[in-house]
Design an enzyme around this catalytic site. Structure first.
Site, short mmCIF file in Angstrom:
data_model
loop_
_atom_site.label_atom_id
_atom_site.label_comp_id
_atom_site.label_asym_id
_atom_site.label_seq_id
_atom_site.Cartn_x
_atom_site.Cartn_y
_atom_site.Cartn_z
N ARG A 50 -14.04 4.34 -1.91
CA ARG A 50 -12.58 4.19 -1.79
C ARG A 50 -12.01 5.42 -1.08
O ARG A 50 -11.11 5.32 -0.26
CB ARG A 50 -11.92 3.99 -3.17
CG ARG A 50 -10.39 4.09 -3.08
CD ARG A 50 -9.61 3.55 -4.26
NE ARG A 50 -10.24 3.73 -5.54
CZ ARG A 50 -10.39 4.90 -6.18
NH1 ARG A 50 -9.92 6.02 -5.65
NH2 ARG A 50 -11.00 4.96 -7.34
N TYR A 107 8.66 -8.39 12.48
CA TYR A 107 7.60 -9.27 11.99
C TYR A 107 8.00 -9.76 10.58
O TYR A 107 8.45 -8.96 9.74
CB TYR A 107 6.29 -8.49 11.94
CG TYR A 107 5.16 -9.24 11.29
CD1 TYR A 107 4.55 -10.32 11.94
CD2 TYR A 107 4.70 -8.89 10.03
CE1 TYR A 107 3.53 -11.01 11.34
CE2 TYR A 107 3.67 -9.57 9.43
CZ TYR A 107 3.09 -10.65 10.08
OH TYR A 107 2.07 -11.33 9.48
C1 LIG Z 1 0.37 -9.36 11.80
C2 LIG Z 1 1.35 -8.30 11.95
C3 LIG Z 1 1.61 -7.40 10.90
C4 LIG Z 1 0.96 -7.54 9.55
O1 LIG Z 1 -0.41 -7.31 9.61
P1 LIG Z 1 -1.48 -7.99 8.61
O2 LIG Z 1 -2.76 -7.48 9.13
O3 LIG Z 1 -1.32 -9.47 8.73
O4 LIG Z 1 -1.15 -7.51 7.25
C5 LIG Z 1 2.52 -6.40 11.12
N1 LIG Z 1 3.17 -6.26 12.31
C6 LIG Z 1 2.96 -7.11 13.33
C7 LIG Z 1 3.69 -6.89 14.61
C8 LIG Z 1 2.05 -8.15 13.19
O5 LIG Z 1 1.86 -8.98 14.21
#
Ligand SMILES: *Cc1c(COP(=O)(O)O)cnc(C)c1O
Length: 384
Positions: A50, A107
């Site tokens: 970890r 997002y």
């Molecule tokens: C997919 C995405 C995230 C989140 O990432 P995860 O790996 O799905 O947790 C954050 N920001 C953007 C711009 C994304 O496309």
């Protein structure tokens, strides 16, 4: 490996010296939770996975180097179990009463975490159109501790001026965090523009093959890195060694993939812009795009994401996303295969009825690296 090496070279060599015992040219997947000590407290630097794992260390060194932070520099990278786990760690830097400024087309998952998790814990937030620098500056409060920027934004591909954002954040004594998922370090270097932290969902272009979920934070601030490393170990959202290996391998080809994603997306954006069946196209590479000039200044290329609205409203948009053969109807982005989706009904469903709502007939494309002529044919057919 040194700071003079270019990004393509760093992607393949930073953190990836041959394994000393066997000479293995590729960093092994260190599938171990623990490390043997010669006497209590005397160890190789690795104690428990970890805290640290050699496959993860290699990925962190590689990703920091392509964001411009070399091993001898202050700062570095912490890899996390997902992009949102990276944001969660950053959330631990804040305390109740602090305030976040974020884009009004962030997002969806980022908005959800800030509004519905951090917000519930007493952290305030304001969503604003960051292309309007006056509105952006007016959203800052004395208690603003963090400014979250995405550029290009998702899914409207708006371009935020990173140097201006850095000035606004620094003027307010806040950290500037840039989500560099859409551009990747091959197209944009937020730390050079004044960001304090860069966040990635490595699920997307970094991994590049739609086969893993991961995230990362890169900073050029030694104190922030120390705190983030503490939080990574204390809170524990770490990626496993196999996932780290997939991202490490993906990043080796990131440069060539981003070139092809950009080339293909440019052809497709132009095709859509010229198509009478299409109402509107968003792509920062189009000279008519409102973000084009700033994008041309701060990006090396315009990336692989294109959004558009077909004529005929939401029913037509639904038919289009259900009719492609090569573009898979799916969430996510940044893989070698092309994807198509309807954000209002999929990735952005959770923002319905909020400031972050997107047009219900908006179609988002993640343009892959298939042959562009096949992609054009596929879209042309789907538009009917
Ligand atoms: C997919 C995405 C995230 C989140 O990432 P995860 O790996 O799905 O947790 C954050 N920001 C953007 C711009 C994304 O496309």
């Amino acid at each position: 490996m040194n700071g003079e090496d270019r990004l393509e070279t760093r992607a393949i060599h930073a953190g990836q010296d041959p394994e000393p015992t066997t000479g293995a040219a590729v960093v092994p997947i260190y599938a171990t939770s623990t490390y043997v000590q010669s006497s209590p407290g005397v160890h190789t630097g690795y104690e428990y996975s970890r805290t640290d794992n050699p496959t993860r260390t290699a990925l962190q060194t590689q990703l920091a180097a392509i964001e411009g932070v070399m091993p001898d520099d202050e700062g570095g990278c912490v890899a996390t179990a997902s992009g949102l786990a990276a944001l969660s760690l950053i959330g631990y830097l804040l305390t109740p009463g602090d305030h976040i400024v974020l884009p009004n087309d962030a997002y969806g998952g980022t908005f959800r975490l800030i509004a519905k998790v951090l917000g519930e814990q007493g952290i305030g937030w304001t969503a604003v159109d960051m292309t309007d620098l006056d509105a952006f500056a007016a959203a800052m409060r004395p208690e603003t501790k963090l400014v979250w920027v995405e550029t290009p934004t998702n899914p409207l591909l708006r371009i935020v001026d990173l140097s201006a954002a850095a000035d606004i954040a620094a003027g307010g004594g806040a950290w500037l965090v840039v989500d560099n998922t859409f551009a990747t370090p091959f197209l944009q270097h937020p730390l050079v523009c004044g960001a304090d932290m860069v966040v990635h969902s490595s699920t997307k272009y970094l991994g590049g093959h739609s086969d893993t979920v991961g995230g990362a934070i890169v900073t050029n601030d030694g104190q922030l890195l120390e705190r983030l490393r503490f939080l990574q170990n204390a809170a524990g959202p770490v990626p496993g060694p196999f996932d780290c290996y997939l991202v490490l391998r993906g990043i080796k080809t990131l440069g060539v993939r981003m070139e092809r994603h950009t080339e293909n997306a440019t052809v497709i954006a132009n095709m859509l812009a010229d198509d009478p069946r299409v109402e509107q196209v968003w792509y920062p590479g189009l000279s008519t795009d409102p973000g084009h000039e700033i994008a041309a200044m701060q990006m090396r290329g315009f990336g692989g994401m294109v959004s558009f609205r077909p004529k005929g409203g939401v029913d037509r948009a639904r038919r289009v996303v259900e009719s492609t053969r090569l573009f898979f109807l799916a969430e996510s982005l940044g893989g070698v295969e092309s994807l198509i989706e309807l954000p209002a009904a999929m990735t952005h469903l959770s923002v319905e009825g909020t400031d972050l709502e997107v047009p219900d007939d908006l179609v988002r494309l993640s343009v892959g690296i298939e042959h562009v002529d096949d992609l054009v044919t596929d879209l042309d057919r789907a538009l009917g």
